[in-house]
Design a protein around this motif. Structure first.
Motif, PDB file in Angstrom:
ATOM      1  N   VAL A   1     -17.368  37.851  -6.024  1.00  0.00           N
ATOM      2  CA  VAL A   1     -17.829  38.325  -7.300  1.00  0.00           C
ATOM      3  C   VAL A   1     -19.366  39.392  -7.260  1.00  0.00           C
ATOM      4  O   VAL A   1     -20.132  39.126  -6.448  1.00  0.00           O
ATOM      5  N   VAL A   2     -18.948  40.275  -8.113  1.00  0.00           N
ATOM      6  CA  VAL A   2     -20.126  41.379  -7.972  1.00  0.00           C
ATOM      7  C   VAL A   2     -20.912  41.086  -9.656  1.00  0.00           C
ATOM      8  O   VAL A   2     -20.052  41.298 -10.450  1.00  0.00           O
ATOM      9  N   LEU A   3     -22.111  41.004  -9.556  1.00  0.00           N
ATOM     10  CA  LEU A   3     -22.724  41.026 -10.945  1.00  0.00           C
ATOM     11  C   LEU A   3     -23.335  42.438 -10.989  1.00  0.00           C
ATOM     12  O   LEU A   3     -23.886  42.987 -10.145  1.00  0.00           O
ATOM     13  N   GLN A   4     -22.908  42.592 -12.322  1.00  0.00           N
ATOM     14  CA  GLN A   4     -23.287  44.284 -12.529  1.00  0.00           C
ATOM     15  C   GLN A   4     -24.265  44.081 -13.940  1.00  0.00           C
ATOM     16  O   GLN A   4     -24.208  43.202 -14.664  1.00  0.00           O
ATOM     17  N   GLU A   5     -25.170  45.306 -13.804  1.00  0.00           N
ATOM     18  CA  GLU A   5     -26.001  45.487 -15.106  1.00  0.00           C
ATOM     19  C   GLU A   5     -25.701  46.984 -15.541  1.00  0.00           C
ATOM     20  O   GLU A   5     -25.540  47.773 -14.762  1.00  0.00           O
ATOM     21  N   TRP A   6     -25.788  47.182 -17.119  1.00  0.00           N
ATOM     22  CA  TRP A   6     -25.562  48.173 -17.477  1.00  0.00           C
ATOM     23  C   TRP A   6     -26.939  48.987 -17.623  1.00  0.00           C
ATOM     24  O   TRP A   6     -27.624  48.659 -18.193  1.00  0.00           O
TER      25      TRP A   6
ATOM     26  N   GLY B   1     -36.653  44.746 -23.087  1.00  0.00           N
ATOM     27  CA  GLY B   1     -35.416  45.479 -23.662  1.00  0.00           C
ATOM     28  C   GLY B   1     -34.118  44.491 -23.341  1.00  0.00           C
ATOM     29  O   GLY B   1     -34.182  43.315 -22.937  1.00  0.00           O
ATOM     30  N   LYS B   2     -33.103  44.981 -24.013  1.00  0.00           N
ATOM     31  CA  LYS B   2     -31.705  44.439 -24.032  1.00  0.00           C
ATOM     32  C   LYS B   2     -31.062  44.644 -22.624  1.00  0.00           C
ATOM     33  O   LYS B   2     -30.862  45.961 -22.533  1.00  0.00           O
ATOM     34  N   LYS B   3     -30.953  43.775 -21.898  1.00  0.00           N
ATOM     35  CA  LYS B   3     -30.220  43.719 -20.538  1.00  0.00           C
ATOM     36  C   LYS B   3     -28.620  43.217 -20.757  1.00  0.00           C
ATOM     37  O   LYS B   3     -28.759  41.974 -21.186  1.00  0.00           O
ATOM     38  N   ARG B   4     -27.872  44.121 -20.217  1.00  0.00           N
ATOM     39  CA  ARG B   4     -26.408  43.593 -20.522  1.00  0.00           C
ATOM     40  C   ARG B   4     -26.076  43.458 -19.018  1.00  0.00           C
ATOM     41  O   ARG B   4     -26.072  44.034 -18.194  1.00  0.00           O
ATOM     42  N   PHE B   5     -25.195  42.165 -18.817  1.00  0.00           N
ATOM     43  CA  PHE B   5     -24.579  41.832 -17.451  1.00  0.00           C
ATOM     44  C   PHE B   5     -23.229  41.606 -17.655  1.00  0.00           C
ATOM     45  O   PHE B   5     -22.712  41.156 -18.815  1.00  0.00           O
ATOM     46  N   ARG B   6     -22.419  41.658 -16.544  1.00  0.00           N
ATOM     47  CA  ARG B   6     -21.022  41.321 -16.446  1.00  0.00           C
ATOM     48  C   ARG B   6     -20.717  40.930 -15.121  1.00  0.00           C
ATOM     49  O   ARG B   6     -21.539  41.318 -14.059  1.00  0.00           O
ATOM     50  N   VAL B   7     -19.635  40.206 -14.734  1.00  0.00           N
ATOM     51  CA  VAL B   7     -19.328  40.112 -13.400  1.00  0.00           C
ATOM     52  C   VAL B   7     -17.899  40.299 -13.160  1.00  0.00           C
ATOM     53  O   VAL B   7     -17.059  40.408 -14.201  1.00  0.00           O
ATOM     54  N   VAL B   8     -17.686  40.927 -11.990  1.00  0.00           N
ATOM     55  CA  VAL B   8     -16.111  41.619 -11.679  1.00  0.00           C
ATOM     56  C   VAL B   8     -15.734  40.837 -10.473  1.00  0.00           C
ATOM     57  O   VAL B   8     -16.513  40.775  -9.308  1.00  0.00           O
TER      58      VAL B   8
ATOM     59  N   SER C   1     -15.307  39.920 -16.422  1.00  0.00           N
ATOM     60  CA  SER C   1     -15.594  39.012 -17.446  1.00  0.00           C
ATOM     61  C   SER C   1     -15.983  40.034 -18.771  1.00  0.00           C
ATOM     62  O   SER C   1     -16.164  41.124 -18.640  1.00  0.00           O
ATOM     63  N   GLY C   2     -16.185  39.036 -19.794  1.00  0.00           N
ATOM     64  CA  GLY C   2     -17.108  39.687 -20.932  1.00  0.00           C
ATOM     65  C   GLY C   2     -18.347  40.042 -20.643  1.00  0.00           C
ATOM     66  O   GLY C   2     -19.009  39.467 -19.653  1.00  0.00           O
ATOM     67  N   THR C   3     -19.171  40.691 -21.703  1.00  0.00           N
ATOM     68  CA  THR C   3     -20.435  41.137 -21.490  1.00  0.00           C
ATOM     69  C   THR C   3     -21.345  40.140 -22.087  1.00  0.00           C
ATOM     70  O   THR C   3     -21.318  39.649 -23.213  1.00  0.00           O
ATOM     71  N   LEU C   4     -22.408  39.794 -21.284  1.00  0.00           N
ATOM     72  CA  LEU C   4     -23.728  38.785 -21.943  1.00  0.00           C
ATOM     73  C   LEU C   4     -24.769  39.776 -21.927  1.00  0.00           C
ATOM     74  O   LEU C   4     -25.203  40.498 -20.936  1.00  0.00           O
ATOM     75  N   THR C   5     -25.590  39.371 -22.588  1.00  0.00           N
ATOM     76  CA  THR C   5     -27.241  40.241 -23.305  1.00  0.00           C
ATOM     77  C   THR C   5     -27.993  39.071 -23.174  1.00  0.00           C
ATOM     78  O   THR C   5     -27.962  38.105 -23.803  1.00  0.00           O
ATOM     79  N   VAL C   6     -29.133  39.543 -22.465  1.00  0.00           N
ATOM     80  CA  VAL C   6     -30.353  39.049 -22.239  1.00  0.00           C
ATOM     81  C   VAL C   6     -31.373  39.711 -23.048  1.00  0.00           C
ATOM     82  O   VAL C   6     -31.647  40.929 -22.609  1.00  0.00           O
TER      83      VAL C   6
END
Length: 722
Positions: free
Chosen positions: A655-660, A689-696, A711-716
Motif C-alpha cells: 500500500v502506497v500512501l500518497q499526498e497531492w 492548509g488543506k491536505k489531500r491523501f489517498r492510498v494505492v 482509494s478515494g481522496t481524503l482531506t485533512v
C-alpha cells in the motif's frame, strides 16, 4: 387436353430442378441459421431460374431451383414469412403493417426478397403460368418503388438488413429478368440503393455483412469500379471485425455466429463467381477458423447451445470443409476429423467443456457451457447473461438457457434477455450490460477444467460483486460451481438460480435436489445436485423458467434457487455440485497448504484447490479512513486502509500512501499489508492548509495478475500551531 400442371415435360423439369436443389429449409431472414447456397452442377446451372449469384444473395425459405408451392401461394395473395407470420399480398399493396405479421415481419415486407420465388419459378416453368408469375414479380417490386420514393423511405426501410435483401432482389432481377426493359430498370434501382448501402460503415453486425455482400454484387452489376472496390473492402472489413481470430462471434450468440458464417460462405461464393479470388481466399480462411468454435458450442445431441439469441439448430452442411471437426459434429462422426480437445475458452466470452466425443447417437456424454462475456459484444443478440451456466448430460438438457423467443417487442421477449431468466447469479437490481465480465482463471487438464469469471455488473447499481468458478472433474463426471458474493453498499440476498427445461422434474430436500428427465430415446435419466445452501424449487413464471428455444414458441420449465445472504462489507460463499453419475459429496479441506474442496461421487474422490486463492491475488478493493478531519501543525493523523479482493484479504498487497502536492500525487511512504489485508500509519502534519491523501494498492513483487486499486481522496484541514 391435359392441364398444364400435369404435363410430362413440366414434371420432368420440376424433378430435375428439385434434384439439383440446395438442401436448406430455414428462415426467410436467416435468423434461424440457413445453409449457404453452393455452386451447382453444370446441368443445374443451365436451368432457367437458377443463377449462382442470385442464390447466394439470400437465405430463402427453401433454396430450390423452382419453389412452385411458395410461388403459387404468393400468386394467390399469401406470403409465408415463416417464423415472422403470414403476409397478405393485395393486388395493389399498401405496404403497411399487418396483423398477421410480427414486428420483424412488418419490416421484412420492405426487403422484397420474399417475392423472388415468383421470378425464379416463373422462369423455370416457362409456360403461361410462369409468365404470369414473372409479370406479378415485376409489378410487385415496381409498386413498392412507386409507393416508397427514396426521399420518404423510413429508417427501417433503409436498415442494413432490409436494404441488403432489397439490393439482392434487384441483383437477381437484373441478372434473371427475361425483359431487357426490366433488367435496365433493376440496374437503375441498384444505382439508387448502392448510394445508401455504401454509405453505411463497417461497424454493424451480421446485417451489415449481408448488406456489403449484396452491395458488392450490385456494384458488379450496375455500379462503378470505385463502388465495387469499396463494397468488396467493406465486406472484408466487416467479416474480420465480427469474427474473433479463434472463430467465436462478436454478437454474444453462437446462432448468430453461425448465421454470420453462412453469410461469409455466400460471400465466398460470390467473390469466386466474380473473380475476386484473393478476397475469396481471405473469407475462406475466416470460415475455416469458425468451425472449431461451432464444434465446441455443440451439445452431445449436435444442437448449438441456446446462448443469447440462439435457437436450437445444428451445423449446416456445405459450409465447412469435409475434413473439419465441425463436419464430424454435423455428421455425428460419420465424416470429418474427430475433435481432440475436451475444453475450450473463446474470446467471444464463452467456455465449453465435456467428458469426451462420442460418435453416433450420444446419450452418455456430459457437456457444459459458461458465459464469461469477457469481450465486448454487440448488444442486439447478447443477453445479460454473465455467469450463466448450462449442463447437458446423459442425453438430457438439465440446466438450460432461455433462448431468444421472438423479435416481437413482447414482454416475454423482454424477459428472456434479462439476467433473471438465466441459470446465473442474480443480485437485486439490474446489471449494467456495458460492464463486462472478467475471466480470472482458465485451465484444463486430462482430469479437470477450471474457469473463473468475475462479474462487476451490479457493482455501480446495487453494490454487489459476483464471482463464479466452474470446475469440471472429468474423472468422476461432476460439475462443481463455487460462487462468491460481496456486498459493498447494503445487506441483501443474491440468488444462485438454475433454470430446468420442460420435461425435467426436480424435488428439493435439505441440501439436495433430485432431478429426472428423458433422453432422445425415451429412456428415463436421473441427476443430483448437492449445495451448501438451502435449495428451493419453483414453477416457471414469465420472468424465470420460460424457454423460447424455437422461434415464437415458448415452453415453461421450473426453477431451482439457492439464496445467498450477505451483509454489508462481507462475503458469502456457496458451493454446488451437479452430477448424473451417482450421489455426490463435498467437504472443505486443504491441499499443499491452500484451501481446497474434496468432491466424491459414489466413493470416487477428487481434491482440488479453489478459487478463494485465485481471487485473493487477482484483484483488490481499498477502504481508507483517517482519525481526524482537522488537525494542527505538528500533530499526527492516523490513516488506516484495508486491501481486499472480493471480500478476502489481499495478503500480497503493498500500500502506497500518497499526498497531492505541487500539482501531482507524491509518495508519503510505502506500507506492507498484514495477513488480514490491513495497514495503518501515522503522518505528522508539517504545514497548514488543506491536505489531500489517498492510498494505492499494488502487487507485491513477483505477483501476477494484479490490477492496481486506488482509494478515494481524503482531506485533512490543518491549522497553524497553537
Amino acid at each position: 387436353m391435359r392441364s398444364p400442371r400435369s404435363t410430362p415435360a413440366r414434371a420432368r423439369t420440376l424433378r430435375r430442378l428439385t434434384a439439383a436443389a440446395v438442401s436448406a429449409t430455414l428462415g426467410v431472414s436467416g435468423l434461424v441459421v440457413a445453409q449457404a447456397a453452393t455452386a451447382p452442377a453444370s446441368t443445374a446451372a443451365a436451368t432457367p431460374g437458377y443463377d449462382t449469384v442470385c442464390e447466394n444473395m439470400h437465405t430463402l425459405g427453401t433454396l430450390t431451383r423452382a419453389d412452385v408451392g411458395r410461388a403459387r401461394a404468393i400468386m394467390a395473395g399469401t406470403v409465408d414469412m415463416n417464423q415472422y407470420g403470414t403476409m397478405k399480398l393485395a393486388a395493389n399493396p399498401s405496404w403497411k403493417p399487418q396483423s398477421g405479421l410480427d414486428l420483424a415481419g412488418d419490416r421484412y415486407m420492405h426487403s422484397l426478397h420474399w417475392a423472388l420465388p415468383l421470378l425464379k419459378t416463373g422462369l423455370a416453368l416457362g409456360d403461361a403460368e410462369g409468365l404470369a408469375m414473372q409479370r406479378r414479380f415485376t409489378a410487385v417490386v415496381r409498386d413498392w418503388v412507386a409507393d416508397n420514393p427514396v426521399k420518404k423511405r423510413t429508417y427501417w426501410q433503409n436498415h442494413p438488413q432490409y436494404l441488403g435483401f432489397r439490393i439482392g432482389t434487384f441483383v437477381c432481377m437484373n441478372r434473371l429478368a427475361a425483359s431487357s426493359t426490366d433488367r435496365a430498370w433493376a440496374a437503375a434501382q441498384l444505382r439508387v440503393e448502392l448510394a445508401k448501402g455504401l454509405a453505411y460503415g463497417t461497424s454493424g453486425n451480421n446485417t451489415t455483412m449481408n448488406l456489403k455482400l449484396t452491395a458488392y454484387a450490385g456494384a458488379k452489376q450496375a455500379g462503378s469500379q470505385a463502388q465495387r472496390t469499396k463494397a468488396r473492402q467493406q465486406a472484408l472489413a466487416v467479416a474480420a471485425r465480427l469474427a474473433h481470430s479463434d472463430g467465436s462471434d462478436l454478437e454474444g450468440a453462437p446462432g448468430y455466429g453461425m448465421y454470420l458464417g453462412t453469410i461469409m460462405h455466400r460471400t465466398y461464393n460470390v467473390f469466386t463467381v466474380y473473380g475476386a479470388s484473393g478476397s475469396a481466399a481471405s473469407i475462406g480462411s475466416m470460415i475455416a477458423a469458425r468451425g472449431a468454435f461451432f464444434t465446441h458450442a455443440s451439445r452431445p445431441d449436435r444442437y448449438l447451445e441456446t446462448i443469447g439469441d440462439t435457437h436450437l439448430q445444428r451445423i449446416p452442411s456445405g459450409v465447412f470443409p469435409a475434413s473439419s471437426s465441425a463436419e464430424w459434429v454435423r455428421t455425428s462422426g460419420a465424416s470429418g476429423r474427430k475433435p481432440t480437445s475436451n475444453y475450450s475458452r473463446f474470446a467471444g466470452g464463452y467456455a465449453f467443456g465435456r467428458s469426451g466425443w462420442v460418435a453416433g447417437v450420444d446419450t452418455s456424454s456430459t457437456f457444459y457451457s459458461l458465459r464469461t462475456a469477457d469481450r465486448y459484444a454487440l448488444p442486439s443478440h447478447r443477453h445479460a447473461d454473465t455467469t450463466a451456466l448450462t449442463v447437458f448430460a446423459d442425453g438430457v438438457s438439465w440446466i438450460a438457457d432461455p433462448g431468444p423467443y421472438a423479435y416481437n417487442g413482447s414482454s416475454l421477449r423482454s424477459a428472456v434477455v434479462r439476467r433473471n431468466a438465466h441459470s446465473a447469479l442474480i443480485a437485486p437490481g439490474s446489471p449494467n450490460r456495458s460492464v463486462l465480465g472478467q475471466v480470472k482463471a482458465s485451465a484444463t487438464s486430462a482430469s479437470s477444467d477450471r474457469t473463473c469469471v468475475y462479474d462487476p455488473g451490479y457493482l455501480s447499481g446495487s453494490g454487489f460483486e459476483l464471482a463464479r468458478c466452474v470446475y469440471y472433474l472429468r474423472t468422476i463426471d461432476a460439475v462443481v460451481v463455487e460462487d462468491l458474493v460481496r456486498s459493498t453498499k447494503a445487506s441483501g440476498t443474491v440468488q444462485q438460480q438454475w433454470v430446468l427445461p420442460t420435461g425435467v422434474s426436480a424435488k428439493a430436500s435439505g441440501h439436495w435436489v433430485s432431478m429426472t428427465g428423458k433422453d432422445a430415446t425415451g429412456a428415463t435419466r436421473s441427476a443430483r445436485m448437492l449445495t451448501s445452501g438451502a435449495p428451493r424449487t419453483y414453477a416457471g413464471s414469465t420472468s424465470a423458467g420460460i424457454l423460447g428455444q424455437s422461434y415464437g414458441v415458448s415452453t415453461r420449465g421450473s426453477v431451482v434457487r439457492v439464496p445467498i445472504s450477505v451483509k454489508t462489507g462481507k462475503t458469502a460463499r456457496v458451493v454446488t455440485v451437479f452430477t448424473s453419475s451417482g450421489s455426490p459429496s463435498v467437504a472443505r479441506t486443504t491441499s499443499s497448504g491452500r484451501k481446497a474442496l474434496r468432491v466424491a461421487v459414489n466413493g470416487r474422490a477428487v481434491t482440488f484447490s479453489t478459487s478463494v486463492n485465485e481471487f485473493a491475488r487477482l484483484a483488490a478493493k481499498v477502504s481508507f479512513s483517517r482519525s481526524k478531519a482537522k488537525a494542527r501543525v505538528g500533530q499526527k493523523v492516523r490513516f488506516k486502509a484495508r486491501a481486499t479482493s472480493l471480500g478476502l484479504p489481499a495478503k500480497r498487497a503493498k500500500v502506497v500512501l500518497q499526498e497531492w502536492r505541487k500539482g501531482k500525487w507524491r509518495k508519503v511512504r510505502t506500507l506492507r499489508a498484514s495477513k488480514t489485508g490491513r495497514v495503518a500509519t501515522n503522518v505528522r502534519m508539517t504545514s497548514k492548509g488543506k491536505k489531500r491523501f489517498r492510498v494505492v494498492v499494488k502487487a507485491k513483487a513477483g505477483s501476477k495478475g494484479w490490477r492496481t486499486a486506488t482509494s478515494g481522496t481524503l482531506t485533512v484541514k490543518v491549522k497553524k500551531r497553537r
